[in-house]
Motif scaffolding. Sequence first.
Motif, mmCIF file in Angstrom:
data_model
loop_
_atom_site.group_PDB
_atom_site.id
_atom_site.type_symbol
_atom_site.label_atom_id
_atom_site.label_comp_id
_atom_site.label_asym_id
_atom_site.label_seq_id
_atom_site.Cartn_x
_atom_site.Cartn_y
_atom_site.Cartn_z
ATOM 1 N N TYR A 194 -2.021 15.776 2.218
ATOM 2 C CA TYR A 194 -2.101 15.476 0.790
ATOM 3 C C TYR A 194 -1.670 14.035 0.519
ATOM 4 C CZ TYR A 194 -2.684 20.477 0.085
ATOM 5 O OH TYR A 194 -3.160 21.757 0.119
ATOM 6 N N ILE A 195 -0.622 13.605 1.196
ATOM 7 C CA ILE A 195 -0.154 12.228 1.005
ATOM 8 C C ILE A 195 -1.209 11.235 1.468
ATOM 9 C CG2 ILE A 195 1.563 10.545 1.791
ATOM 10 C CD1 ILE A 195 3.607 12.847 1.792
ATOM 11 N N ARG A 196 -1.822 11.502 2.595
ATOM 12 C CA ARG A 196 -2.882 10.605 3.082
ATOM 13 C C ARG A 196 -4.058 10.580 2.106
ATOM 14 N NH1 ARG A 196 -2.055 8.812 8.172
ATOM 15 N NH2 ARG A 196 -0.540 9.966 9.454
ATOM 16 N N ALA A 197 -4.416 11.741 1.573
ATOM 17 C CA ALA A 197 -5.538 11.787 0.631
ATOM 18 C C ALA A 197 -5.247 10.978 -0.626
ATOM 19 C CB ALA A 197 -5.855 13.236 0.264
ATOM 20 N N ALA A 256 -4.541 9.436 -8.225
ATOM 21 C CA ALA A 256 -3.262 10.067 -7.916
ATOM 22 C C ALA A 256 -2.231 9.025 -7.492
ATOM 23 C CB ALA A 256 -3.450 11.094 -6.802
ATOM 24 N N GLU A 257 -1.121 8.973 -8.212
ATOM 25 C CA GLU A 257 -0.016 8.094 -7.851
ATOM 26 C C GLU A 257 1.167 8.960 -7.424
ATOM 27 O OE1 GLU A 257 3.030 4.777 -9.799
ATOM 28 O OE2 GLU A 257 1.536 5.792 -11.056
ATOM 29 N N LEU A 258 1.569 8.843 -6.165
ATOM 30 C CA LEU A 258 2.706 9.609 -5.672
ATOM 31 C C LEU A 258 3.995 8.923 -6.103
ATOM 32 C CD1 LEU A 258 3.694 12.003 -3.974
ATOM 33 C CD2 LEU A 258 3.608 10.516 -1.959
ATOM 34 N N ARG A 263 8.473 7.303 5.695
ATOM 35 C CA ARG A 263 7.884 6.382 6.680
ATOM 36 C C ARG A 263 6.366 6.426 6.614
ATOM 37 N NH1 ARG A 263 12.293 8.354 9.769
ATOM 38 N NH2 ARG A 263 10.999 9.875 10.891
ATOM 39 N N LEU A 264 5.807 7.628 6.429
ATOM 40 C CA LEU A 264 4.364 7.749 6.295
ATOM 41 C C LEU A 264 3.871 7.008 5.057
ATOM 42 C CD1 LEU A 264 1.579 8.953 6.984
ATOM 43 C CD2 LEU A 264 2.259 11.033 5.751
#
Length: 439
Positions: free
Chosen positions: A17-20, A29-31, A47-48
Amino acid sequence: MARRYAVAGTGSRAQSYIRAMFQAHPEEAELVALLDPNPGRLAFHQRLVTELGGPELPQYGADDLERMVKEQSVDRVVVTSPDYTHASVVSQLLRAGADVIVEKPLTINAEGTRQIVDAMNESGKSVVVTFNYRYSPRNSALRQVIADGEIGKVTSVEFQWVLDTRHGADYFRRWHREKLNSGGLLVHKASHHFDLVNWWIASSPTRVFASGGLAFYGDENAAARGLGQRPDRGTIDGSANDPWLLDLRNDDTNRQLYYESEKYDGYLRDQDVFGPGITIEDNMSVIAEYANGARLSYSLNAHSPWEGYRVSVNGTLGRAELEVVERAAVVDDQIDPSYPSDRVIAGDVRTNGERLVLQKHWATAVEVEIPRGEGGHGGGDRLLYTDLFVGPTNDPLARAADVNDGVRAVAVGIAANQSLATGQPVTITDLNLGGWQQS
């Protein structure tokens, strides 16, 4: 304008999900925050994020759900925490004012479904369940065949799923091995499969009967087969020559996410599959009746030498058959739970692949072409993330799943678990699964 997202639960599933968000959908989408009780796993995902060009994110603990939503003005939260936490986490987030994307299964028991549905109705917020199997082209192709009326009115479905000794065994090493945590494979894993059936035939389950047990894994089965003394875990205690043991140090992700993070909470990701304390089944059979008159015959085996599934849908005009081999054999010395494998093994009579066959009455069989896309799961992952982060399009196959789909999917597994306990068939409406209505 991008919606503000948080991720609750930073185990391995959170990575995709973070990569997407950063790679495919940065405009939508802003994490803005990460939440997990384990500092080691939070650090791994930070780190990712940094590697993907993102900022240093605020981090929150398990008790900070509402505070995170308020402080970071979170619009939507992706929940990838363990199954047994879903009901509490999702309902708290909804009441805090955030919409939710939750990994399957929606929850593990009837009480959990009521808790989530009540919170959704009271808050006016939404819940989306991520059933990525719907987006796989082969499964979409079968849905299309049925929707087009090629086999007429569906009368029955025969569904066999086998998990191999790499993937299947992995559920017996970690938190899934205890039924109180996962609902067993009839909920955790098979909710994917029951959702496919519900979606393929456009109907809802009404009554369920199940049989099953722990026939292969666990200490009693190991003793009965004379396997001798076993180590408690694969890392440190294990032998490199034992294919059943997982050494977390041999994979960077497992090492960082789990081995180096277990000091914070004591969670062991590498328990022996033949150890004590396993309360889930590894062989299961289910008979389910549907509102449209169709019947399902389903089986799941978690110690097969190959991985894949066979499904046949019978109708008044003929039959559609889908066969999928995701991994033809487990032959490597090193355990790696990931799948499917594209490896071709010379001389193996079984090969990885898929085939959809349609045969009408009074006619020979024909193969139905399965379209292929780019990316994981034959392009299915890309379509799923587009639906999640951009929004569902006008999809004639109706692949986007809402909370009702999530309830219908776990309904079969929850009823099956009750049937296992009582030896009796279970009527779905007797379970009182929130506000879901059968169709």
